[in-house]
Design an enzyme around this catalytic site. Structure first.
Site, short mmCIF file in Angstrom:
data_model
loop_
_atom_site.label_atom_id
_atom_site.label_comp_id
_atom_site.label_asym_id
_atom_site.label_seq_id
_atom_site.Cartn_x
_atom_site.Cartn_y
_atom_site.Cartn_z
N ARG A 50 4.78 6.00 -11.21
CA ARG A 50 5.85 5.10 -10.77
C ARG A 50 7.15 5.49 -11.46
O ARG A 50 7.17 5.70 -12.68
CB ARG A 50 5.46 3.66 -11.12
CG ARG A 50 6.45 2.63 -10.68
CD ARG A 50 5.84 1.25 -10.74
NE ARG A 50 4.90 1.03 -9.64
CZ ARG A 50 4.43 -0.16 -9.28
NH1 ARG A 50 4.80 -1.23 -9.94
NH2 ARG A 50 3.59 -0.29 -8.28
N LYS A 86 -2.62 5.31 -14.76
CA LYS A 86 -1.32 5.11 -14.12
C LYS A 86 -0.25 5.66 -15.06
O LYS A 86 -0.40 5.59 -16.29
CB LYS A 86 -1.05 3.61 -13.90
CG LYS A 86 -0.03 3.33 -12.82
CD LYS A 86 -0.63 3.36 -11.44
CE LYS A 86 0.40 3.12 -10.36
NZ LYS A 86 -0.20 3.05 -9.02
N GLY A 180 7.30 -8.24 3.42
CA GLY A 180 7.51 -6.80 3.24
C GLY A 180 7.10 -6.04 4.47
O GLY A 180 5.93 -6.09 4.88
P1 NAD Z 1 7.45 0.11 0.90
O1 NAD Z 1 8.45 0.40 -0.16
O2 NAD Z 1 7.35 1.03 2.08
O3 NAD Z 1 7.65 -1.36 1.48
C1 NAD Z 1 7.96 -2.47 0.72
C2 NAD Z 1 8.89 -3.34 1.56
O4 NAD Z 1 9.08 -4.57 0.90
C3 NAD Z 1 10.25 -2.72 1.79
O5 NAD Z 1 10.53 -2.69 3.17
C4 NAD Z 1 11.20 -3.66 1.03
O6 NAD Z 1 12.46 -3.75 1.65
C5 NAD Z 1 10.44 -4.96 1.09
N1 NAD Z 1 10.79 -5.93 0.06
C6 NAD Z 1 11.09 -5.73 -1.25
N2 NAD Z 1 11.32 -6.90 -1.86
C7 NAD Z 1 11.15 -7.86 -0.92
C8 NAD Z 1 11.24 -9.27 -0.95
N3 NAD Z 1 11.55 -9.95 -2.07
N4 NAD Z 1 11.02 -9.94 0.19
C9 NAD Z 1 10.69 -9.29 1.34
N5 NAD Z 1 10.58 -7.95 1.41
C10 NAD Z 1 10.82 -7.25 0.30
O7 NAD Z 1 6.05 0.01 0.16
P2 NAD Z 1 4.60 0.11 0.81
O8 NAD Z 1 4.10 1.49 0.71
O9 NAD Z 1 4.59 -0.60 2.13
O10 NAD Z 1 3.76 -0.74 -0.24
C11 NAD Z 1 3.88 -2.15 -0.28
C12 NAD Z 1 3.08 -2.68 -1.46
O11 NAD Z 1 1.72 -2.30 -1.31
C13 NAD Z 1 3.52 -2.15 -2.82
O12 NAD Z 1 3.32 -3.16 -3.78
C14 NAD Z 1 2.58 -1.00 -3.06
O13 NAD Z 1 2.42 -0.75 -4.45
C15 NAD Z 1 1.30 -1.54 -2.44
N6 NAD Z 1 0.38 -0.51 -1.98
C16 NAD Z 1 0.81 0.47 -1.15
C17 NAD Z 1 -0.12 1.44 -0.71
C18 NAD Z 1 0.30 2.56 0.19
O14 NAD Z 1 -0.58 3.36 0.52
N7 NAD Z 1 1.54 2.66 0.61
C19 NAD Z 1 -1.44 1.37 -1.11
C20 NAD Z 1 -1.84 0.32 -1.93
C21 NAD Z 1 -0.91 -0.61 -2.34
#
Ligand code: NAD
Length: 354
Positions: A50, A86, A180
């Site tokens: 990260r 991590k 999100g």
């Molecule tokens: P991403 O950055 O593509 O999407 C996150 C979204 O959340 C963004 O569009 C952002 O604008 C929005 N956001 C941020 N703060 C916000 C708020 N207060 N209110 C509403 N929206 C808000 O990330 P992602 O890849 O979609 O991952 C989302 C979550 O899932 C993260 O916590 C990530 O660690 C977790 N995660 C992701 C994956 C993966 O494969 N991408 C796997 C496991 C867990």
């Protein structure tokens, strides 16, 4: 790299007997961060790196401790032969540079394969490519975009949750609030809507919200600060971590929480508070393992097999169902059951190893 002293680490609530925690520093190029290896009983520690602007270095260390612990449980319950780790890079005021990522990758090499890493929040494909050129322990992007796999896993967990709530996994006619609309949240919305769910969603980025609204006219966009208060069957946090604070749990108007965001519980009391409010909480590391399952497949000795990924991601449904059933029988929070199950899997492996 400096190996941090366990007695000092013990002062942090996120510390959980981690096997090893390293601090790396190179002030000349602004490099500073931590690599936390929580437990490697099941295999080499696996977890993304990260890149984030932390208030203090201690915040970065605590994030690495908490996230690595969740990775141990995620790997154990997803049935993949890896342990939890991590890393965090504390974003320097000078910003990103090639040298920063090259030097960081060399620090990973010092661990000689005890830690495998890849993309997490704050890193893009270019940053990863720079690291890969220096280190064989940085996972390449052969696995493609992980968001859709993560979303499929969350969807599987949601089906199990619906069954626990209503004795039917039918999404049609049920209501969902998705916070999100990024890689995972947007895919999850698509799955829920195409299966007949009534979906409310929010994103702080108005463009993302508008795009989804255009794609799915039935989607209701609400303000980000209101999304958790919408009366729904399932609330799915898919934005950032530490979502479930005491105040926010108090304001929830849902029957269950099941989403992708990592580290949803703001503190140790949050899962109990959810339990007291009779809100089913599916631990984030159970629901969101789809991305991990797909990424580790790239390292399978017999090569990447999509059908194996599909099966393992689908198995998240069974794992979730088992945890929810057990929690119901034992009259305790699903979070506690998930931790106990993961610890049992690790203890059995330790026993086998002698
Ligand atoms: P991403 O950055 O593509 O999407 C996150 C979204 O959340 C963004 O569009 C952002 O604008 C929005 N956001 C941020 N703060 C916000 C708020 N207060 N209110 C509403 N929206 C808000 O990330 P992602 O890849 O979609 O991952 C989302 C979550 O899932 C993260 O916590 C990530 O660690 C977790 N995660 C992701 C994956 C993966 O494969 N991408 C796997 C496991 C867990």
């Amino acid at each position: 790299m400096d190996l941090l002293d366990h007695t000092i680490l013990g002062a942090f609530p996120e510390y959980d007997g981690h096997e090893a925690v390293y601090e790396y520093k190179n002030p000349e190029i602004g490099l500073h961060g931590y690599i936390a290896l929580h437990n490697t009983t099941l295999g080499p520690a696996n977890g993304g790196t990260r890149y984030w602007t932390y208030g203090t270095a201690t915040d970065g260390l605590r994030d690495a401790l908490a996230l690595s612990r969740a990775m141990t449980y995620k790997c154990a319950l997803a049935g993949v032969p890896y342990g939890g780790g991590k890393a965090v890079i504390i974003a320097p005021t000078s910003g990103k540079s090639q040298e920063l990522f090259q030097t960081y990758a060399k620090r990973i090499n010092e661990l000689q394969g005890r830690f495998l890493t890849g993309q997490d929040v704050g890193l893009d494909a270019q940053d990863i490519a720079t690291m890969q050129a220096e280190s064989p322990f940085v996972m390449h992007a052969a696995a493609g975009n992980l968001g859709p796999w993560a979303a499929r896993g969350v969807f599987a967990a949601i089906q199990a949750t619906l069954t626990a709530l209503f004795a039917s996994d039918a999404v049609a006619g049920r209501t969902f609030a998705v916070k999100g609309l990024g890689n995972v949240g947007s895919e999850l919305c698509s799955l829920l809507i195409t299966h007949g769910g009534r979906v409310f969603a929010a994103d702080t980025d108005p463009q993302k919200a508008a795009m989804m609204q255009q794609r799915y006219p039935s989607l209701t966009i609400v303000a980000p600060e209101k999304i958790h208060r919408i009366p729904v069957d399932i609330y799915a946090p898919c934005a950032l971590g530490k979502e479930l604070t005491r105040d926010r749990i108090h304001e929830l108007d849902c029957k269950a929480v099941c989403g992708a965001a990592n580290n949803q519980l703001a503190d140790d009391t949050a899962s109990e508070q959810l339990y007291e409010r009779s809100i089913l909480y599916v631990p984030d590391y159970v629901a969101n393992a789809g991305g991990l399952i797909n990424v580790v497949e790239s390292f399978a000795a017999d090569g990447y097999r999509e059908e194996r990924v599909t099966k393992r991601v689908h198995d998240i449904r069974q794992t979730t169902a088992h945890i929810l059933e057990q929690a119901n029988t034992e009259r305790c929070s699903p979070h506690r059951i998930a931790e106990m199950l993961a610890q049992t899997i690790i203890a059995e492996k330790m026993f086998q190893k002698g």
